[in-house]
Design a protein around this motif. Structure first.
Motif, PDB file in Angstrom:
ATOM      1  N   GLN A  75       0.816  -1.211   0.000  1.00  0.00           N
ATOM      2  CA  GLN A  75       0.000   0.000   0.000  1.00  0.00           C
ATOM      3  C   GLN A  75       0.854   1.268   0.000  1.00  0.00           C
ATOM      4  O   GLN A  75       1.921   1.325   0.580  1.00  0.00           O
ATOM      5  N   VAL A  76       0.342   2.246  -0.677  1.00  0.00           N
ATOM      6  CA  VAL A  76       1.104   3.485  -0.831  1.00  0.00           C
ATOM      7  C   VAL A  76       1.381   4.121   0.532  1.00  0.00           C
ATOM      8  O   VAL A  76       2.477   4.581   0.814  1.00  0.00           O
ATOM      9  N   THR A  77       0.371   4.129   1.357  1.00  0.00           N
ATOM     10  CA  THR A  77       0.533   4.754   2.666  1.00  0.00           C
ATOM     11  C   THR A  77       0.784   3.686   3.708  1.00  0.00           C
ATOM     12  O   THR A  77      -0.097   3.269   4.427  1.00  0.00           O
ATOM     13  N   CYS A  78       2.014   3.217   3.749  1.00  0.00           N
ATOM     14  CA  CYS A  78       2.370   2.180   4.701  1.00  0.00           C
ATOM     15  C   CYS A  78       2.690   2.821   6.041  1.00  0.00           C
ATOM     16  O   CYS A  78       3.610   3.628   6.140  1.00  0.00           O
ATOM     17  N   PRO A  79       1.929   2.496   7.044  1.00  0.00           N
ATOM     18  CA  PRO A  79       2.130   3.143   8.339  1.00  0.00           C
ATOM     19  C   PRO A  79       3.287   2.541   9.122  1.00  0.00           C
ATOM     20  O   PRO A  79       3.660   3.053  10.168  1.00  0.00           O
ATOM     21  N   VAL A  80       3.840   1.473   8.621  1.00  0.00           N
ATOM     22  CA  VAL A  80       4.835   0.742   9.389  1.00  0.00           C
ATOM     23  C   VAL A  80       6.245   1.299   9.209  1.00  0.00           C
ATOM     24  O   VAL A  80       6.995   1.446  10.165  1.00  0.00           O
ATOM     25  N   SER A  81       6.573   1.627   7.973  1.00  0.00           N
ATOM     26  CA  SER A  81       7.969   1.981   7.729  1.00  0.00           C
ATOM     27  C   SER A  81       8.455   3.182   8.530  1.00  0.00           C
ATOM     28  O   SER A  81       9.608   3.194   8.961  1.00  0.00           O
ATOM     29  N   PRO A  82       7.618   4.192   8.776  1.00  0.00           N
ATOM     30  CA  PRO A  82       8.124   5.292   9.612  1.00  0.00           C
ATOM     31  C   PRO A  82       8.527   4.812  11.014  1.00  0.00           C
ATOM     32  O   PRO A  82       9.520   5.280  11.572  1.00  0.00           O
ATOM     33  N   ILE A  83       7.751   3.891  11.540  1.00  0.00           N
ATOM     34  CA  ILE A  83       8.084   3.374  12.867  1.00  0.00           C
ATOM     35  C   ILE A  83       9.383   2.597  12.822  1.00  0.00           C
ATOM     36  O   ILE A  83      10.264   2.765  13.667  1.00  0.00           O
ATOM     37  N   LEU A  84       9.507   1.758  11.820  1.00  0.00           N
ATOM     38  CA  LEU A  84      10.741   0.994  11.690  1.00  0.00           C
ATOM     39  C   LEU A  84      11.924   1.936  11.517  1.00  0.00           C
ATOM     40  O   LEU A  84      13.001   1.699  12.055  1.00  0.00           O
ATOM     41  N   ALA A  85      11.697   2.980  10.779  1.00  0.00           N
ATOM     42  CA  ALA A  85      12.780   3.936  10.560  1.00  0.00           C
ATOM     43  C   ALA A  85      13.213   4.568  11.878  1.00  0.00           C
ATOM     44  O   ALA A  85      14.411   4.713  12.148  1.00  0.00           O
ATOM     45  N   ARG A  86      12.235   4.936  12.693  1.00  0.00           N
ATOM     46  CA  ARG A  86      12.592   5.525  13.989  1.00  0.00           C
ATOM     47  C   ARG A  86      13.288   4.507  14.887  1.00  0.00           C
ATOM     48  O   ARG A  86      14.253   4.828  15.586  1.00  0.00           O
ATOM     49  N   ALA A  87      12.794   3.288  14.846  1.00  0.00           N
ATOM     50  CA  ALA A  87      13.400   2.240  15.671  1.00  0.00           C
ATOM     51  C   ALA A  87      14.847   2.026  15.252  1.00  0.00           C
ATOM     52  O   ALA A  87      15.748   1.889  16.082  1.00  0.00           O
ATOM     53  N   GLN A  88      15.038   2.005  13.959  1.00  0.00           N
ATOM     54  CA  GLN A  88      16.382   1.824  13.437  1.00  0.00           C
ATOM     55  C   GLN A  88      17.287   2.978  13.839  1.00  0.00           C
ATOM     56  O   GLN A  88      18.445   2.777  14.226  1.00  0.00           O
ATOM     57  N   ALA A  89      16.761   4.168  13.772  1.00  0.00           N
ATOM     58  CA  ALA A  89      17.548   5.341  14.148  1.00  0.00           C
ATOM     59  C   ALA A  89      17.931   5.277  15.623  1.00  0.00           C
ATOM     60  O   ALA A  89      19.061   5.611  16.005  1.00  0.00           O
ATOM     61  N   ALA A  90      17.006   4.829  16.448  1.00  0.00           N
ATOM     62  CA  ALA A  90      17.276   4.736  17.883  1.00  0.00           C
ATOM     63  C   ALA A  90      18.377   3.714  18.146  1.00  0.00           C
ATOM     64  O   ALA A  90      19.273   3.921  18.965  1.00  0.00           O
TER      65      ALA A  90
END
Lengths: 134, 134
Positions: free
Chosen positions: B102-117
């Motif tokens: 889906q175009v608006t994937c709500p998951v990747s932003p969270i994963l991105a933040r988790a990865q950054a942390a």
DNA sequence: GTTAAAGTTGATATTTTTTATCCACATTAA
DNA sequence: TTAATGTGGATAAAAAATATCAACTTTAAC
């Protein structure tokens, strides 16, 4: 250093379920078709989610899968843990591990903090939050 | 969701090197013996560290490996990245990935933040700090 | 120069993990 | 009774990680 594809399948499945009215069933077959996930593999994935207490299942005609608790009480960390077991970014952080290396290993505390930070982020938003955003 | 064993080898190797007077060489063979790492595999691991600019190597008799920069400028994140490439806890976070879902994937932003942390923690202490602690 | 020590490189094998498939079975609503 | 559904186990296929082997290059030491 990656989530497995199975975890991703599980996340997508949980998003499908969370988008339904609470308590409504959806069959693995339908989920597998909508999400393009191999059906038999998804069945096992769903079973893991079930063992993890995140979904409950209903056999028989018109059976299927539904959330076992409110989407407000479920996070990505829960889903990943249900599939992959307790998150441990290094074996030395796994429960019951005895390190064969130097007694004073300076690395594991750092890894432990990194892991904690990761988990904290994965716990920050609930499945309900995610569905709202999508 | 784990560091590879090769990353662990690399970390242990870097700790060995960082414990030496700056600029001093240590051969892969000796490191492999001290750290109980298969020699040929370690050689490749060292080569990756070298490509990553973390160590420099010296061929020939009395050759070996040494830090390519001060231990104060090296972190666990650098070491892991040298071995495993850019850390991406999910393929969808890797550079150049196009998401088929889906175009608006709500998951990747969270994963991105988790990865950054995760990365932030791995960058918090330098190799020099670690050696001091050990 | 010769030589032996050491890194470089590529091929291949082995092991482990992940992903996928198949099928017999149990349950249950219609 | 039956067809739809989850359960569970076996197995296969694919991918990734780990390990091994061997020919080669470089270089310091003698």
């Amino acid at each position: 250093m990656q989530l497995t594809r199975q975890s991703e399948y599980a996340i997508r499945t949980m998003l499908e379920l969370a988008a339904l009215p609470y308590g409504e069933l959806l069959s693995s077959k339908v989920i597998s078709q909508r999400q393009d996930i191999p059906e038999d593999f998804l069945k096992k994935t769903v079973h893991l989610l079930s063992l993890g207490g995140l979904v409950s299942t209903q056999r028989g005609t018109q059976g299927g899968v539904r959330l076992a608790k409110a989407a407000e009480q479920i996070t990505l960390a829960h889903i990943v843990a249900a599939i992959e077991g307790p998150i441990a970014i290094n074996p030395c952080l796994a429960p019951g591990y005895f390190c064969p290396n130097q007694v004073t290993c300076p690395v594991s505390p750092i890894l432990a903090r990194a892991q904690a930070a990761l988990l904290a982020e994965l716990n920050k938003q609930t499945l309900a939050d995610l569905v709202k955003q999508a």
